[in-house]
Design a protein around this motif. Structure first.
Motif, PDB file in Angstrom:
ATOM      1  N   LEU A   6      36.866 -64.017  -8.290  1.00  0.00           N
ATOM      2  CA  LEU A   6      37.331 -65.376  -8.569  1.00  0.00           C
ATOM      3  C   LEU A   6      37.794 -65.479 -10.026  1.00  0.00           C
ATOM      4  O   LEU A   6      38.826 -66.087 -10.317  1.00  0.00           O
ATOM      5  CB  LEU A   6      36.204 -66.383  -8.312  1.00  0.00           C
ATOM      6  CG  LEU A   6      36.636 -67.832  -8.503  1.00  0.00           C
ATOM      7  CD1 LEU A   6      37.557 -68.288  -7.386  1.00  0.00           C
ATOM      8  CD2 LEU A   6      35.437 -68.762  -8.590  1.00  0.00           C
ATOM      9  N   VAL A   7      37.047 -64.848 -10.923  1.00  0.00           N
ATOM     10  CA  VAL A   7      37.421 -64.896 -12.348  1.00  0.00           C
ATOM     11  C   VAL A   7      38.786 -64.234 -12.537  1.00  0.00           C
ATOM     12  O   VAL A   7      39.681 -64.818 -13.162  1.00  0.00           O
ATOM     13  CB  VAL A   7      36.352 -64.198 -13.237  1.00  0.00           C
ATOM     14  CG1 VAL A   7      36.790 -64.185 -14.695  1.00  0.00           C
ATOM     15  CG2 VAL A   7      34.999 -64.886 -13.093  1.00  0.00           C
ATOM     16  N   SER A   8      38.988 -63.040 -11.965  1.00  0.00           N
ATOM     17  CA  SER A   8      40.292 -62.378 -12.145  1.00  0.00           C
ATOM     18  C   SER A   8      41.407 -63.228 -11.563  1.00  0.00           C
ATOM     19  O   SER A   8      42.477 -63.347 -12.157  1.00  0.00           O
ATOM     20  CB  SER A   8      40.382 -61.007 -11.472  1.00  0.00           C
ATOM     21  OG  SER A   8      39.165 -60.446 -11.298  1.00  0.00           O
ATOM     22  N   PHE A   9      41.136 -63.823 -10.418  1.00  0.00           N
ATOM     23  CA  PHE A   9      42.160 -64.659  -9.798  1.00  0.00           C
ATOM     24  C   PHE A   9      42.489 -65.861 -10.694  1.00  0.00           C
ATOM     25  O   PHE A   9      43.651 -66.168 -10.961  1.00  0.00           O
ATOM     26  CB  PHE A   9      41.676 -65.136  -8.422  1.00  0.00           C
ATOM     27  CG  PHE A   9      42.634 -66.094  -7.769  1.00  0.00           C
ATOM     28  CD1 PHE A   9      43.761 -65.630  -7.101  1.00  0.00           C
ATOM     29  CD2 PHE A   9      42.420 -67.460  -7.843  1.00  0.00           C
ATOM     30  CE1 PHE A   9      44.661 -66.517  -6.522  1.00  0.00           C
ATOM     31  CE2 PHE A   9      43.306 -68.358  -7.259  1.00  0.00           C
ATOM     32  CZ  PHE A   9      44.423 -67.871  -6.603  1.00  0.00           C
ATOM     33  N   ALA A  10      41.434 -66.522 -11.176  1.00  0.00           N
ATOM     34  CA  ALA A  10      41.628 -67.731 -11.985  1.00  0.00           C
ATOM     35  C   ALA A  10      42.363 -67.407 -13.286  1.00  0.00           C
ATOM     36  O   ALA A  10      43.188 -68.198 -13.758  1.00  0.00           O
ATOM     37  CB  ALA A  10      40.278 -68.381 -12.283  1.00  0.00           C
ATOM     38  N   VAL A  11      42.087 -66.240 -13.847  1.00  0.00           N
ATOM     39  CA  VAL A  11      42.761 -65.842 -15.081  1.00  0.00           C
ATOM     40  C   VAL A  11      44.227 -65.507 -14.778  1.00  0.00           C
ATOM     41  O   VAL A  11      45.147 -65.976 -15.442  1.00  0.00           O
ATOM     42  CB  VAL A  11      42.034 -64.625 -15.723  1.00  0.00           C
ATOM     43  CG1 VAL A  11      42.861 -64.025 -16.855  1.00  0.00           C
ATOM     44  CG2 VAL A  11      40.651 -65.044 -16.240  1.00  0.00           C
ATOM     45  N   ALA A  12      44.439 -64.726 -13.709  1.00  0.00           N
ATOM     46  CA  ALA A  12      45.793 -64.282 -13.381  1.00  0.00           C
ATOM     47  C   ALA A  12      46.717 -65.451 -13.031  1.00  0.00           C
ATOM     48  O   ALA A  12      47.916 -65.402 -13.280  1.00  0.00           O
ATOM     49  CB  ALA A  12      45.741 -63.297 -12.216  1.00  0.00           C
ATOM     50  N   LYS A  13      46.160 -66.496 -12.465  1.00  0.00           N
ATOM     51  CA  LYS A  13      47.003 -67.615 -12.019  1.00  0.00           C
ATOM     52  C   LYS A  13      47.016 -68.780 -13.004  1.00  0.00           C
ATOM     53  O   LYS A  13      47.403 -69.897 -12.675  1.00  0.00           O
ATOM     54  CB  LYS A  13      46.538 -68.110 -10.637  1.00  0.00           C
ATOM     55  CG  LYS A  13      46.670 -67.063  -9.550  1.00  0.00           C
ATOM     56  CD  LYS A  13      48.130 -66.666  -9.326  1.00  0.00           C
ATOM     57  CE  LYS A  13      48.234 -65.287  -8.723  1.00  0.00           C
ATOM     58  NZ  LYS A  13      49.534 -64.655  -8.919  1.00  0.00           N
ATOM     59  N   GLY A  14      46.537 -68.548 -14.198  1.00  0.00           N
ATOM     60  CA  GLY A  14      46.654 -69.580 -15.230  1.00  0.00           C
ATOM     61  C   GLY A  14      45.721 -70.761 -15.057  1.00  0.00           C
ATOM     62  O   GLY A  14      46.041 -71.874 -15.471  1.00  0.00           O
ATOM     63  N   PHE A  15      44.560 -70.543 -14.431  1.00  0.00           N
ATOM     64  CA  PHE A  15      43.583 -71.632 -14.346  1.00  0.00           C
ATOM     65  C   PHE A  15      42.651 -71.599 -15.566  1.00  0.00           C
ATOM     66  O   PHE A  15      42.430 -72.611 -16.198  1.00  0.00           O
ATOM     67  CB  PHE A  15      42.766 -71.533 -13.053  1.00  0.00           C
ATOM     68  CG  PHE A  15      43.538 -71.998 -11.840  1.00  0.00           C
ATOM     69  CD1 PHE A  15      43.553 -73.336 -11.499  1.00  0.00           C
ATOM     70  CD2 PHE A  15      44.266 -71.101 -11.072  1.00  0.00           C
ATOM     71  CE1 PHE A  15      44.280 -73.788 -10.396  1.00  0.00           C
ATOM     72  CE2 PHE A  15      44.997 -71.536  -9.970  1.00  0.00           C
ATOM     73  CZ  PHE A  15      44.998 -72.880  -9.636  1.00  0.00           C
TER      74      PHE A  15
END
Ligand code: ATP
Length: 467
Positions: A6-15
């Motif tokens: 979730l952290v990698s996703f949130a970082v990659a998508k600009g959250f």
């Protein structure tokens, strides 16, 4: 889902980004990127709309972060707002003894616990004895040799003005609630609200957490959305405050499930037992959420009786009693406090919305935000690049009303998927034939279905959809 994914996703998508990343970051500090900032803002605005705008018995307040330090003496934070800490002697990891015990009890269902357990105020000696008796291990290295437990105050201190002596010491507020209590009579006087009524506040709070962890679940700087709902005290209306407590549980639950759209099967109520309740609280219930690391508190709903107002009254000598024009009686109201962390709400909104679908070419992520919550409401996508002028006209029309995204790079299918990944509920495809006929095609993120909508009706169309 694992937290690290979730952290990698949130970082990659600009959250969310790591705070001060170019300097190697700062432990547990997070910055909110373009999508995260909007998502957080939407959640905050929905909360204000739901609890203030739509209710005639609630008002909004915005108190200062820095308060007279006496506030924190009176509230008990200077004397008692501390965590029981101990170090693992093998790996030097710093641990919260109460959390270690809590996690052990949660995992084993140990029935002995209630006898020795008093929630946050469990004496250090009880914690030490229990940890030793059960042979609880350090979660980091498995060691069982711990230092003595020390209490550590969680408030951040700073200095006001130019001197660094104790007369100028001020604290960064560890909760927003006290700003409401100290303004109680100001609000009564100027808003003409009558008990029962509530004061809501959103703002930053700071706690020098010892074991900040789990991404934005527990951070040292965070935002709270707190309500103090003042109602008749036990002496005036016996049991009424408990009814209000029950009512607020339902109201808060419904906000999460219906307004924000969280998955109900990931939520539960947890009532604090008599040994866990603060000494002044008549009832406390947490709404917990099933995080990737297990159940955790999302929203605390506490019946705080008249503890805070009475304490401030005694210390400040200000008369904070309320004169009830209906009964002609003067009393100190009881208060129900629903206290929610905005960052935690954002985290659970992301977890709840996260979905993976198989598109034939492997898994792709779709964030199924409700339109009300979604950071970007509408994507405007020209079918081909040369239609960019036409598409920009559509963008200009809509961006007056909604946060929109424009994207003309790559195949249209890929662009739809990019929008799905950040949870955009509707994408518009602008093609020349439809555009000349004064219409566009709107694709629904969740069904994939496309609808032709007249340009003149677009704003209304998206409004009705909840954008
Ligand atoms: P915990 O037991 O998790 O430390 P708490 O019982 O101290 O939480 P409260 O003081 O009741 O929490 O705060 C109310 C709400 O504020 C919590 O339910 C949570 O949503 C949020 N909150 C509290 N501490 C933090 C933090 N360090 N980071 C992010 N949110 C927080």
């Amino acid at each position: 889902m694992e937290m690290k994914d979730l952290v990698s996703f949130a970082v990659a998508k600009g959250f969310v980004y790591q705070g001060s990343e170019i300097y190697g970051g700062l432990a547990n500090a997070w910055d909110y990127g373009p999508n995260g900032a909007l998502l957080k803002e939407n959640l905050k605005n929905l909360w204000i709309k739901h609890f203030v705008q739509k209710r005639s018995d609630m008002v909004l307040l915005d108190a200062a972060i820095l308060m007279n330090p006496q506030t924190w003496v009176t509230s008990g934070h200077v004397g008692g707002f501390s965590d029981p800490l101990m170090d693992c002697k093998s790996c030097k990891q710093r641990l919260r003894a109460d959390k270690l015990v809590e996690e052990y009890v949660e995992a084993t269902g140990d029935a002995e616990m209630p006898a020795e357990w008093a929630g946050e105020s469990t004496p250090a000696a009880n914690l030490t004895a229990y940890i030793a008796k059960k042979g609880i291990k350090c979660p980091n290295c498995g060691g069982t040799d711990f230092s003595d437990i020390k209490k550590f105050n969680l408030m951040f201190k700073t200095f006001q003005g130019v001197t660094e002596d104790s007369t100028a010491t001020v604290y960064l507020r560890p909760e927003t609630a006290q700003g409401i209590f100290v303004n109680f009579s100001n609000v009564v006087r100027t808003s003409r609200k009558k008990v029962p009524f509530g004061i809501a506040q959103v703002g930053k709070a700071f706690r020098n957490e010892i074991t900040p962890k789990n991404f934005i679940f527990r951070t040292r700087e965070f935002e709270q959305m707190e309500i103090e709902f003042f109602c008749e005290p036990e002496s005036i209306a016996p049991g009424k405050h408990l009814e209000w407590h029950e009512a607020w549980k339902t109201v808060c639950w419904n906000f999460l499930t219906k307004t924000v759209g969280l998955k109900e099967d990931l939520m539960r109520f947890r009532n604090h037992g008599p040994d866990e309740l603060s000494f002044y609280s008549a009832a406390t219930t947490d709404i917990e959420f099933y995080f990737p690391f297990g159940w955790g508190e999302l929203w605390g709903i506490a019946d705080r009786t008249d503890y805070d107002l009475s304490a401030h009254m005694k210390e400040s000598k200000a008369d904070l009693a309320y004169f009830d024009p209906f009964t002609n009686q003067k009393y100190v109201p009881f208060v129900i406090e629903p206290s929610l962390g905005l960052n935690r709400l954002m985290l659970v909104t992301l977890i709840s919305a996260y979905d993976e679908v198989d598109s034939g070419e492997g898994k792709r992520v779709v964030l199924r935000f409700k339109p009300e919550v979604a950071p970007v409401k509408v994507a405007v996508l020209p079918l081909v690049k040369k239609l960019s002028e036409e598409a920009k006209k559509v963008y200009d029309l809509l961006s007056d009303h909604f946060v929109c995204e424009y994207d003309d790079a790559g195949a249209i299918g890929k662009r739809y998927y990019r929008m799905d990944e950040i949870g955009v509920p509707f994408s518009i495809c602008v093609d020349s034939e439809n555009f000349e006929a004064g219409q566009v095609t709107v694709r629904d993120r969740d069904t994939g279905l496309q609808e032709t909508v007249k340009m003149d009706d677009l704003v209304e169309y998206f409004r009705k959809k909840g954008c």
